[in-house]
Design an enzyme around this catalytic site. Structure first.
Site, PDB file in Angstrom:
ATOM      1  N   LYS A  22      30.637  31.315  25.707  1.00 19.52           N
ATOM      2  CA  LYS A  22      31.499  30.803  26.794  1.00 19.52           C
ATOM      3  C   LYS A  22      31.388  31.221  28.255  1.00 19.52           C
ATOM      4  CE  LYS A  22      36.205  31.452  27.988  1.00 19.52           C
ATOM      5  NZ  LYS A  22      36.292  32.705  28.661  1.00 19.52           N
ATOM      6  N   ASN A  23      31.513  32.458  28.204  1.00 19.10           N
ATOM      7  CA  ASN A  23      31.457  32.958  29.641  1.00 19.10           C
ATOM      8  C   ASN A  23      30.009  32.780  30.377  1.00 19.10           C
ATOM      9  OD1 ASN A  23      34.231  33.657  29.512  1.00 19.10           O
ATOM     10  ND2 ASN A  23      33.853  35.594  29.141  1.00 19.10           N
ATOM     11  N   ARG A  92      40.140  29.547  34.380  1.00 15.84           N
ATOM     12  CA  ARG A  92      39.863  30.590  35.380  1.00 15.84           C
ATOM     13  C   ARG A  92      38.294  30.101  36.160  1.00 15.84           C
ATOM     14  NH1 ARG A  92      41.461  34.752  38.297  1.00 15.84           N
ATOM     15  NH2 ARG A  92      40.031  36.203  38.639  1.00 15.84           N
ATOM     16  N   CYS A 116      43.518  32.773  31.444  1.00 13.32           N
ATOM     17  CA  CYS A 116      44.530  33.579  30.687  1.00 13.32           C
ATOM     18  C   CYS A 116      45.262  34.629  31.568  1.00 13.32           C
ATOM     19  CB  CYS A 116      43.300  34.461  29.742  1.00 13.32           C
ATOM     20  SG  CYS A 116      42.861  33.791  28.296  1.00 13.32           S
ATOM     21  N   ARG A 121      44.766  38.772  38.918  1.00 16.82           N
ATOM     22  CA  ARG A 121      43.199  38.762  38.619  1.00 16.82           C
ATOM     23  C   ARG A 121      42.784  38.198  39.965  1.00 16.82           C
ATOM     24  NH1 ARG A 121      41.778  35.594  33.238  1.00 16.82           N
ATOM     25  NH2 ARG A 121      39.611  36.374  33.659  1.00 16.82           N
ATOM     26  N   ILE A 123      40.748  37.247  43.600  1.00 18.63           N
ATOM     27  CA  ILE A 123      39.361  36.896  43.798  1.00 18.63           C
ATOM     28  C   ILE A 123      38.949  37.300  45.409  1.00 18.63           C
ATOM     29  CG2 ILE A 123      39.432  34.832  42.104  1.00 18.63           C
ATOM     30  CD1 ILE A 123      39.711  33.042  44.702  1.00 18.63           C
ATOM     31  N   ASP A 124      39.343  38.329  45.671  1.00 14.87           N
ATOM     32  CA  ASP A 124      39.029  38.761  46.998  1.00 14.87           C
ATOM     33  C   ASP A 124      37.550  39.387  47.137  1.00 14.87           C
ATOM     34  OD1 ASP A 124      40.153  40.856  45.100  1.00 14.87           O
ATOM     35  OD2 ASP A 124      39.486  42.165  46.635  1.00 14.87           O
ATOM     36  N   GLN A 125      36.800  39.500  46.159  1.00 19.68           N
ATOM     37  CA  GLN A 125      35.472  39.859  46.148  1.00 19.68           C
ATOM     38  C   GLN A 125      34.725  38.639  46.284  1.00 19.68           C
ATOM     39  OE1 GLN A 125      34.619  43.197  46.600  1.00 19.68           O
ATOM     40  NE2 GLN A 125      36.772  43.245  46.751  1.00 19.68           N
ATOM     41  N   ASP A 304      37.290  42.079  26.538  1.00 21.09           N
ATOM     42  CA  ASP A 304      37.642  40.944  25.627  1.00 21.09           C
ATOM     43  C   ASP A 304      37.554  41.199  24.290  1.00 21.09           C
ATOM     44  OD1 ASP A 304      37.555  39.639  28.213  1.00 21.09           O
ATOM     45  OD2 ASP A 304      35.653  38.637  28.050  1.00 21.09           O
ATOM     46  N   ILE A 326      40.152  47.646  32.761  1.00 24.77           N
ATOM     47  CA  ILE A 326      39.700  46.489  33.395  1.00 24.77           C
ATOM     48  C   ILE A 326      41.080  45.645  33.504  1.00 24.77           C
ATOM     49  CG2 ILE A 326      38.220  44.487  33.523  1.00 24.77           C
ATOM     50  CD1 ILE A 326      36.685  46.879  33.081  1.00 24.77           C
ATOM     51  N   ARG A 396      40.046  27.382  23.977  1.00 32.48           N
ATOM     52  CA  ARG A 396      39.275  27.489  25.216  1.00 32.48           C
ATOM     53  C   ARG A 396      37.992  28.147  24.656  1.00 32.48           C
ATOM     54  NH1 ARG A 396      42.032  30.760  28.564  1.00 32.48           N
ATOM     55  NH2 ARG A 396      40.043  30.629  29.598  1.00 32.48           N
TER      56      ARG A 396
HETATM   57  N1  EPU Z   1      38.818  41.958  40.374  1.00 32.28           N
HETATM   58  C1  EPU Z   1      39.022  42.062  41.841  1.00 32.28           C
HETATM   59  N2  EPU Z   1      38.626  41.403  42.598  1.00 32.28           N
HETATM   60  C2  EPU Z   1      37.865  40.243  42.422  1.00 32.28           C
HETATM   61  C3  EPU Z   1      37.453  40.062  41.315  1.00 32.28           C
HETATM   62  C4  EPU Z   1      37.852  40.892  40.074  1.00 32.28           C
HETATM   63  O1  EPU Z   1      39.919  42.986  42.030  1.00 32.28           O
HETATM   64  O2  EPU Z   1      37.650  39.594  43.402  1.00 32.28           O
HETATM   65  C5  EPU Z   1      39.075  43.057  39.209  1.00 32.28           C
HETATM   66  C6  EPU Z   1      39.844  42.013  38.274  1.00 32.28           C
HETATM   67  O3  EPU Z   1      41.166  42.122  38.463  1.00 32.28           O
HETATM   68  C7  EPU Z   1      39.508  43.097  36.961  1.00 32.28           C
HETATM   69  C8  EPU Z   1      38.074  43.346  37.163  1.00 32.28           C
HETATM   70  O4  EPU Z   1      37.756  43.332  38.596  1.00 32.28           O
HETATM   71  O5  EPU Z   1      40.278  44.131  36.875  1.00 32.28           O
HETATM   72  C9  EPU Z   1      37.167  42.796  36.546  1.00 32.28           C
HETATM   73  O6  EPU Z   1      37.234  41.366  36.709  1.00 32.28           O
HETATM   74  P1  EPU Z   1      35.900  40.191  36.674  1.00 32.28           P
HETATM   75  O7  EPU Z   1      36.057  39.513  37.997  1.00 32.28           O
HETATM   76  O8  EPU Z   1      34.839  41.006  36.188  1.00 32.28           O
HETATM   77  O9  EPU Z   1      36.536  39.356  35.719  1.00 32.28           O
HETATM   78  P2  EPU Z   1      36.317  37.843  35.802  1.00 32.28           P
HETATM   79  O10 EPU Z   1      35.186  37.425  36.245  1.00 32.28           O
HETATM   80  O11 EPU Z   1      37.319  37.096  36.348  1.00 32.28           O
HETATM   81  C10 EPU Z   1      35.047  37.819  33.342  1.00 32.28           C
HETATM   82  C11 EPU Z   1      35.192  36.969  31.989  1.00 32.28           C
HETATM   83  C12 EPU Z   1      36.605  37.370  31.323  1.00 32.28           C
HETATM   84  C13 EPU Z   1      36.253  39.014  31.253  1.00 32.28           C
HETATM   85  C14 EPU Z   1      36.024  39.912  32.441  1.00 32.28           C
HETATM   86  C15 EPU Z   1      35.474  41.095  32.335  1.00 32.28           C
HETATM   87  C16 EPU Z   1      34.545  34.861  32.722  1.00 32.28           C
HETATM   88  C17 EPU Z   1      35.114  33.343  32.942  1.00 32.28           C
HETATM   89  N3  EPU Z   1      35.691  35.484  32.402  1.00 32.28           N
HETATM   90  O12 EPU Z   1      36.155  37.690  34.166  1.00 32.28           O
HETATM   91  O13 EPU Z   1      36.829  36.911  30.162  1.00 32.28           O
HETATM   92  O14 EPU Z   1      37.607  39.697  30.618  1.00 32.28           O
HETATM   93  O15 EPU Z   1      34.902  39.040  33.289  1.00 32.28           O
HETATM   94  O16 EPU Z   1      34.567  41.197  31.560  1.00 32.28           O
HETATM   95  O17 EPU Z   1      33.455  35.073  32.613  1.00 32.28           O
HETATM   96  C18 EPU Z   1      37.588  36.150  28.079  1.00 32.28           C
HETATM   97  O18 EPU Z   1      36.464  35.603  27.841  1.00 32.28           O
HETATM   98  O19 EPU Z   1      38.565  36.257  27.526  1.00 32.28           O
HETATM   99  C19 EPU Z   1      37.705  36.639  29.464  1.00 32.28           C
HETATM  100  C20 EPU Z   1      38.830  36.881  30.097  1.00 32.28           C
END
Ligand code: EPU
Length: 427
Positions: A22-23, A92, A116, A121, A123-125, A304, A326, A396
């Protein structure tokens, strides 16, 4: 609206096949926007997030054929249509449309993503990366506006290791002028999968899967054919289920290296695991030991799988602790497990599970995708009937779950909810 019903307490046996990741899928599909000609992705999972992204690409002019897990996208007529509302808010991963559309069209308007609810969560980065590449980024009434005259390669250090930001910056950088270096990049297998697709399209990317990724921008990207990697989280969910209620289960279509941290933990608990080329055999030991887990970025224990693993821990003798570094608030499944007779308390970022507890069937609600997986496993472990609502979350991310589990001998079925149940669910 449907609910899931499970008659639990029976052992499962046989073989279960894992679908495409999925991811990865949710990033590979937006990545096709960057090509000038047709891209085909094989092995996509049949899940609602994939359908949603297909519809979003069609909204911007993509011509798409999708059957039997194979999606062919002709991006040649796509335009940078603003997508401030509607479907983008439902998942997301719609944030990958930002990187892909910015990279291709140098402009995009994308509503802030849904997905979710796991606590904050940000997206500043992602935005820091787009800005470093030369984009102007503003947030207006819940939508992100991105615009650049041109994108230029840059050195970007991620303050937080983020899967989404790493992939999104890669998507925006492959057509930028010059070299981009992403430092402190995430190393998840899905990042390598996206880099492989982009490389097959003609992008120049080195270091995906390490914490420094170098991208040399190219003028244009071509079509290609790509096979997606297996879903390590779905595989992990099945392995946990096999440890909880299996009598010997083969998990088919899995890369064992992708689930190493889980294999290590299950072995520590006393579960027997044998790995083959693309299969893993799981059979439970006579008595499962309690263990502690701490979620970390890859290759650490994945957040996850934390929720499904918690269901398994209710069966072990003694006290176990699950700490999520996380998503510190990813514990909405705990109240539901308590309804099923689990003894768990949450303290800050940790859940403490005291076992063994014989779970009992109950009416429970999946608040997010992996909470749903945790409740399905708990339902299979429990005595009596469990009803799980919130199926839209499970749909999903888990492809044909009922059919797959029925194939192992589970008694599990979907049923229409009554009007009163729908009212109760919404409150
Ligand atoms: N974070 C920030 N700023 C950012 C981005 C992330 O502070 O700009 C923080 C987040 O709040 C979190 C950590 O960094 O504490 C890691 O977040 P990450 O960006 O890695 O998560 P993501 O890319 O939004 C993906 C998966 C998630 C999975 C996480 C961690 C996708 C679509 N989603 O999310 O999957 O939990 O990586 O491995 O790839 C799931 O499949 O159930 C799911 C939630």
């Amino acid at each position: 609206m449907e609910k899931l019903k499970i008659a639990g307490g029976y052992p499962l046996q046989g073989s279960i096949r894992v679908s495409g990741a999925k991811n990865s899928a949710v990033a590979l599909i937006p990545a096709t926007i960057l090509a000038d000609s047709t891209v085909t992705i094989e092995g996509l999972p049949d899940i609602s997030d994939v359908q949603m992204l297909k519809a979003l690409l069609e909204e911007i002019g993509g011509e798409i054929d999708f059957r039997d897990g194979e999606m062919t996208v002709d991006p040649s007529k796509m335009i940078s249509m603003p997508l401030p509302n509607g479907r983008v808010k439902k998942l997301r991963a719609s944030y990958y449309l930002m990187g892909a559309m910015l990279g291709k069209f140098k402009k995009a308007v994308i509503g802030l993503p849904g997905g979710c609810h796991l606590g904050p969560r940000p997206i500043d980065q992602h935005i820091k990366g787009f800005e470093a590449l030369g984009a102007q980024v503003t947030n207006e009434q819940g939508a992100i506006y991105l615009r650049a005259d041109e994108l230029r390669g840059a050195k970007i250090y991620l303050d937080v290791v983020s899967v989404g930001a790493t992939i999104n910056i890669m998507l925006a950088a492959v057509l930028a002028k010059g070299r981009t270096v992403i430092e402190n990049a995430a190393k998840e297998p899905e990042i390598i999968d996206v880099a492989t697709l982009l490389t097959n399209m003609g992008a120049r990317i080195k270091g995906a899967g390490t914490d420094v990724i170098r991208i040399d921008g190219v003028e244009k990207l071509n079509g290609c054919r790509h096979t997606i990697i297996p879903d390590r989280i779905e595989a992990g969910t099945f392995m946990i289920m096999a440890a909880a209620v299996g009598q010997g289960i083969i998990i088919d279509n899995v890369i064992a290296q992708h689930v190493e941290s889980l294999i290590a933990k299950l072995r520590e608990m006393g579960v027997n695991i044998e790995t083959g080329d693309d299969q893993i055999f799981v059979s439970p030991g006579s008595q499962l030991k309690s263990v502690d887990i701490k979620t970390l970025v890859y290759p650490g224990f994945p957040t996850d799988l934390q929720q499904p693993f918690t269901s398994l821990l209710t069966k072990t003798t003694g006290s176990s602790m699950v700490t999520d570094t996380i998503y510190g608030a990813r514990f909405k499944h705990i109240d539901e497990l308590r309804r099923m007779n689990a003894a768990i308390k949450v303290e800050g970022r940790a859940a403490i599970i005291n076992g063994p507890a014989q779970l009992q069937g109950a009416k429970v609600k999946a608040s997010d995708l992996r909470a749903g997986a945790a409740l399905v496993i708990a339902g299979l472990m429990a005595e009596g009937i469990t009803e799980v609502t919130g199926l839209e979350h499970i749909d999903r991310g888990y492809s044909h779950l009922v059919e797959k589990l029925s194939g192992l001998g589970a008694t599990i079925w979907r049923e229409e909810m009554t009007v009163e149940e729908i009212e109760q669910f919404k409150n």
